[in-house]
Design a protein around this motif. Structure first.
Motif, mmCIF file in Angstrom:
data_model
loop_
_atom_site.group_PDB
_atom_site.id
_atom_site.type_symbol
_atom_site.label_atom_id
_atom_site.label_comp_id
_atom_site.label_asym_id
_atom_site.label_seq_id
_atom_site.Cartn_x
_atom_site.Cartn_y
_atom_site.Cartn_z
ATOM 1 N N GLY A 189 -4.408 -13.297 42.635
ATOM 2 C CA GLY A 189 -3.260 -14.190 42.677
ATOM 3 C C GLY A 189 -3.618 -15.626 43.036
ATOM 4 O O GLY A 189 -3.070 -16.575 42.458
ATOM 5 N N ALA A 190 -4.534 -15.808 43.983
ATOM 6 C CA ALA A 190 -4.910 -17.165 44.373
ATOM 7 C C ALA A 190 -5.582 -17.901 43.213
ATOM 8 O O ALA A 190 -5.362 -19.110 43.014
ATOM 9 C CB ALA A 190 -5.839 -17.118 45.587
ATOM 10 N N GLU A 191 -6.389 -17.192 42.445
ATOM 11 C CA GLU A 191 -7.049 -17.817 41.302
ATOM 12 C C GLU A 191 -6.038 -18.192 40.221
ATOM 13 O O GLU A 191 -6.122 -19.267 39.610
ATOM 14 C CB GLU A 191 -8.097 -16.874 40.729
ATOM 15 N N LEU A 192 -5.086 -17.302 39.976
ATOM 16 C CA LEU A 192 -4.043 -17.597 38.989
ATOM 17 C C LEU A 192 -3.171 -18.758 39.463
ATOM 18 O O LEU A 192 -2.745 -19.591 38.653
ATOM 19 C CB LEU A 192 -3.187 -16.361 38.729
ATOM 20 N N ALA A 193 -2.910 -18.823 40.766
ATOM 21 C CA ALA A 193 -2.133 -19.935 41.301
ATOM 22 C C ALA A 193 -2.855 -21.261 41.070
ATOM 23 O O ALA A 193 -2.225 -22.284 40.768
ATOM 24 C CB ALA A 193 -1.866 -19.720 42.782
ATOM 25 N N ALA A 194 -4.166 -21.246 41.201
ATOM 26 C CA ALA A 194 -4.941 -22.469 40.952
ATOM 27 C C ALA A 194 -4.841 -22.892 39.497
ATOM 28 O O ALA A 194 -4.751 -24.090 39.184
ATOM 29 C CB ALA A 194 -6.401 -22.251 41.353
ATOM 30 N N ARG A 228 10.929 -24.174 37.334
ATOM 31 C CA ARG A 228 10.561 -22.796 37.658
ATOM 32 C C ARG A 228 9.428 -22.717 38.674
ATOM 33 O O ARG A 228 9.018 -21.623 39.061
ATOM 34 C CB ARG A 228 10.113 -22.073 36.376
ATOM 35 N N ALA A 229 8.926 -23.865 39.115
ATOM 36 C CA ALA A 229 7.717 -23.880 39.926
ATOM 37 C C ALA A 229 7.866 -23.089 41.219
ATOM 38 O O ALA A 229 6.946 -22.357 41.620
ATOM 39 C CB ALA A 229 7.306 -25.322 40.226
ATOM 40 N N GLU A 230 8.988 -23.220 41.895
ATOM 41 C CA GLU A 230 9.164 -22.517 43.177
ATOM 42 C C GLU A 230 9.097 -21.010 42.971
ATOM 43 O O GLU A 230 8.402 -20.296 43.714
ATOM 44 C CB GLU A 230 10.490 -22.911 43.808
ATOM 45 N N ALA A 231 9.800 -20.506 41.960
ATOM 46 C CA ALA A 231 9.792 -19.064 41.693
ATOM 47 C C ALA A 231 8.411 -18.597 41.245
ATOM 48 O O ALA A 231 7.953 -17.512 41.635
ATOM 49 C CB ALA A 231 10.834 -18.724 40.636
ATOM 50 N N ILE A 232 7.742 -19.400 40.435
ATOM 51 C CA ILE A 232 6.403 -19.021 39.961
ATOM 52 C C ILE A 232 5.415 -18.997 41.113
ATOM 53 O O ILE A 232 4.606 -18.063 41.229
ATOM 54 C CB ILE A 232 5.947 -19.980 38.848
ATOM 55 N N ARG A 233 5.468 -19.977 41.976
ATOM 56 C CA ARG A 233 4.556 -20.000 43.117
ATOM 57 C C ARG A 233 4.771 -18.791 44.025
ATOM 58 O O ARG A 233 3.810 -18.192 44.526
ATOM 59 C CB ARG A 233 4.734 -21.298 43.894
ATOM 60 N N ALA A 234 6.022 -18.414 44.220
ATOM 61 C CA ALA A 234 6.308 -17.241 45.048
ATOM 62 C C ALA A 234 5.747 -15.979 44.410
ATOM 63 O O ALA A 234 5.195 -15.103 45.096
ATOM 64 C CB ALA A 234 7.812 -17.118 45.265
ATOM 65 N N ARG A 235 5.866 -15.890 43.088
ATOM 66 C CA ARG A 235 5.347 -14.721 42.373
ATOM 67 C C ARG A 235 3.827 -14.646 42.480
ATOM 68 O O ARG A 235 3.248 -13.577 42.710
ATOM 69 C CB ARG A 235 5.794 -14.797 40.917
ATOM 70 N N LEU A 236 3.172 -15.784 42.328
ATOM 71 C CA LEU A 236 1.706 -15.821 42.387
ATOM 72 C C LEU A 236 1.183 -15.613 43.810
ATOM 73 O O LEU A 236 0.017 -15.243 43.992
ATOM 74 C CB LEU A 236 1.204 -17.150 41.841
ATOM 75 N N ALA A 237 2.033 -15.843 44.804
ATOM 76 C CA ALA A 237 1.622 -15.654 46.198
ATOM 77 C C ALA A 237 1.815 -14.227 46.688
ATOM 78 O O ALA A 237 1.453 -13.921 47.832
ATOM 79 C CB ALA A 237 2.401 -16.610 47.097
ATOM 80 N N ASP A 238 2.347 -13.351 45.855
ATOM 81 C CA ASP A 238 2.539 -11.955 46.247
ATOM 82 C C ASP A 238 1.185 -11.345 46.623
ATOM 83 O O ASP A 238 0.257 -11.343 45.807
ATOM 84 C CB ASP A 238 3.155 -11.184 45.073
#
Length: 308
Positions: free
Chosen positions: A169-174, A153-163
């Protein structure tokens, strides 16, 4: 950002009365009242003791069938009430999907309670998941977005966090990247609720009364469910939740020694929580309750005393 999806079928009291008359006539004379149009289902109060739950979208239709399959076998071993299936409804020429008549449970979604009040029953919920997370039957429903390895699911999750519209979002992505890098789950697939957020936990007078909505039930990595520790509690409640889950008696459950205690499990749970914070934020436009879950989860992942 998106709001609640449109219904594919209009559901009202007349439709429910017709379904009951045709399939369960002994219940058809009871008073009916539509009480909620949810994300996937419409809930209709039936008399004083029952609830009718009907899918409003084709995408969710199979979820009711999943509940009908698993709730009768899971409920007897769970220490918190779950919906009790009283009657199963079937598709007709005028309504296309399965539907359920369930026992009414008094309460309201715990998202309406202060976060600190939820901490009082955190250990109870930890014990609930310890009882639920046992090796699943071979016919457990398949869910492609719950209980699977995070790498899938990483690709979809990264796209969601990059919205760019996602706050922090950047902090959550980290958080996601830091905690998703741990070893993948290698134990037996266990039963999962699949969606235990604060809209699916019911309380009455600040006491946990039920865990609802098993439509996403599946088998796999328990970290998906354990993400609720950040969606639901503060650091104080989260500690009680983790301890109750880790210390639960699993003798004879067919699980490896130390199940529930390894750091990788809780890191994966934290990574899932970062994803769910973004999911709720993305669908909060017309539902302040989803916005509240997203805000709370983000604060717990980024600002709480147990962040590090």
């Amino acid at each position: 950002m998106a709001g609640t999806p449109a219904a594919d079928v209009h559901i009202d009291e007349d439709l429910v009365r017709r379904l009951l008359t045709d399939q369960h006539p002994e219940l058809a004379a009871r008073p009916l009242s539509v009480i909620a149009h949810g994300w996937d289902n419409v809930m209709v109060r039936l008399g004083s003791t029952l609830l009718v739950r009907l899918p409003r979208r084709e995408a969710a239709a199979r979820l009711v069938e999943h509940e009908q399959l698993v709730l009768p076998r899971l409920a007897p071993r769970l220490p918190v009430p779950v919906p009790a299936l009283i009657r199963a409804g079937r598709p007709t020429a005028y309504y296309p999907w399965s539907w359920s008549v369930l026992r009414w449970i008094e309460g309201r979604p715990t998202v309406l309670d202060p976060a600190g009040a939820r901490d009082a029953w955190a250990a109870q919920l930890g014990k609930f998941f310890a009882a639920l997370h046992r090796p699943a039957d071979a016919d457990a429903p398949v869910n492609p977005v719950r209980g699977v390895p995070l790498a899938q699911r990483a690709e979809a999750i990264r796209a969601r966090l990059a919205d760019p519209t996602l706050g922090r979002g950047a902090e959550l992505a980290a958080v996601f990247e830091g905690h998703a890098a741990v070893p993948a789950y290698d134990g037996p697939p266990v039963w999962l609720h699949g969606d235990p957020h604060p809209l699916n936990l019911l309380t009455h007078r600040h006491r946990l009364t039920a865990v609802l909505d098993f439509g996403d039930v599946t088998a796999g990595d328990p970290a998906t469910d354990l993400a609720t520790a950040w969606l639901t509690f503060t650091a104080r409640g989260r500690a009680a939740f983790v301890v109750a889950y880790a210390r639960a008696d699993r003798a004879g459950a067919g699980l490896p020694e130390g199940f529930g205690t390894d750091d990788a499990l809780w890191s994966r749970a934290r990574a899932w929580a970062a994803n769910f914070a973004a999911v709720f934020a993305a669908h909060a436009d017309d539902d302040p309750r989803m916005a509240a879950i997203a805000e709370h989860a983000s604060a717990q992942l980024l600002d709480a005393p147990d962040v590090r």
